[in-house]
Motif scaffolding. Structure first.
Motif, short mmCIF file in Angstrom:
data_model
loop_
_atom_site.label_atom_id
_atom_site.label_comp_id
_atom_site.label_asym_id
_atom_site.label_seq_id
_atom_site.Cartn_x
_atom_site.Cartn_y
_atom_site.Cartn_z
N VAL A 75 3.62 -1.16 3.89
CA VAL A 75 3.40 0.20 3.40
C VAL A 75 4.75 0.73 2.89
CG1 VAL A 75 2.73 2.54 4.03
CG2 VAL A 75 1.50 0.59 5.00
N LEU A 134 -5.25 0.28 4.73
CA LEU A 134 -4.07 -0.01 5.54
C LEU A 134 -4.23 -1.36 6.22
CD1 LEU A 134 -1.36 0.98 6.79
CD2 LEU A 134 -2.74 1.97 8.63
N TYR A 185 0.85 -1.19 0.00
CA TYR A 185 0.00 0.00 0.00
C TYR A 185 0.88 1.24 0.00
CZ TYR A 185 -3.80 3.14 1.60
OH TYR A 185 -4.73 4.15 1.73
N LYS A 191 1.98 -2.53 11.17
CA LYS A 191 2.32 -2.68 9.75
C LYS A 191 3.83 -2.65 9.54
CE LYS A 191 -1.68 -3.30 8.45
NZ LYS A 191 -2.08 -4.59 7.91
N ASN A 250 0.25 4.72 0.57
CA ASN A 250 -0.87 5.52 1.07
C ASN A 250 -0.62 7.03 1.11
OD1 ASN A 250 0.89 5.39 3.24
ND2 ASN A 250 -0.68 4.98 4.76
N PHE A 304 -4.28 9.77 4.52
CA PHE A 304 -3.92 8.51 5.17
C PHE A 304 -4.64 8.31 6.50
CE2 PHE A 304 -0.73 11.36 7.02
CZ PHE A 304 -0.67 10.96 8.34
N LEU A 312 1.17 3.63 11.72
CA LEU A 312 1.71 2.36 11.25
C LEU A 312 1.99 1.41 12.42
CD1 LEU A 312 4.21 3.67 8.54
CD2 LEU A 312 1.96 2.63 8.15
N SER A 360 -8.85 5.11 3.97
CA SER A 360 -7.42 4.81 3.89
C SER A 360 -7.01 3.85 5.00
CB SER A 360 -6.59 6.10 3.95
OG SER A 360 -6.81 6.86 2.79
#
Length: 157
Positions: free
Chosen positions: A112, A106, A28, A134, A30, A97, A129, A102
């Motif tokens: 990401v 995510l 992703y 992530k 973003n 984001f 994040l 979004s």
């Protein structure tokens, strides 16, 4: 100025070190205008080589709803990943984001990869994040690591 486009040569130089981590993953981007982003261009060109499952990018516009681009398979059946396999879908929100849309994308992603807005990297972007656990690779200003939030994440491994 939060609008900075990473050079394709810089994307290539950095991402070649992580190729094995992308296999079967949803990537992703973003914080990238997919029609301008060199992250999108890199992954589109290397979709099969990096064995991606899916590539998603959202476009941001402060004033109005925007769109997302997705690349996930050989949709047109020609045996190759091409522009015909890219799906453009309108968003209800502006692609920020932090927006609900979004954040849902995510949650769908595994990794990401982007160049986030410089002014929001430390106070909002990286904490988001971390909150959603992530994996990420961001390319930005080297001063980011001296910001107290990111520095503490690095210090605590």
């Amino acid at each position: 100025n939060d609008e900075f486009y990473t050079l394709i040569s810089d994307v290539e130089k950095e991402l070649k070190h992580y190729k094995k981590y992308f296999e079967g993953k949803v990537v992703y981007c973003n914080c990238d205008d997919p029609e301008e982003s060199n992250f999108w261009k890199f992954f589109e060109l290397n979709f099969e080589e990096y064995k991606l499952k899916k590539l998603i990018s959202t476009h941001y516009d402060a004033e109005k709803p925007t769109y997302k681009l997705e690349l996930s398979a050989d949709i047109d059946g020609d045996g190759k990943i091409t522009k015909g396999d890219i799906v453009k879908t309108p968003l209800k929100q502006n692609g920020d984001f932090r927006s609900e849309e979004s954040i849902n994308l995510l949650k769908e992603s595994d990794i990401v990869v982007t160049n986030p807005p410089f002014s929001l990297e430390g106070p909002e972007y990286i904490p988001q994040l971390m909150k959603y656990k992530k994996k990420f690779l961001i390319i930005g200003n080297e001063n980011l690591i001296s910001n107290i939030g990111p520095f503490n994440y690095l210090r605590s491994n």
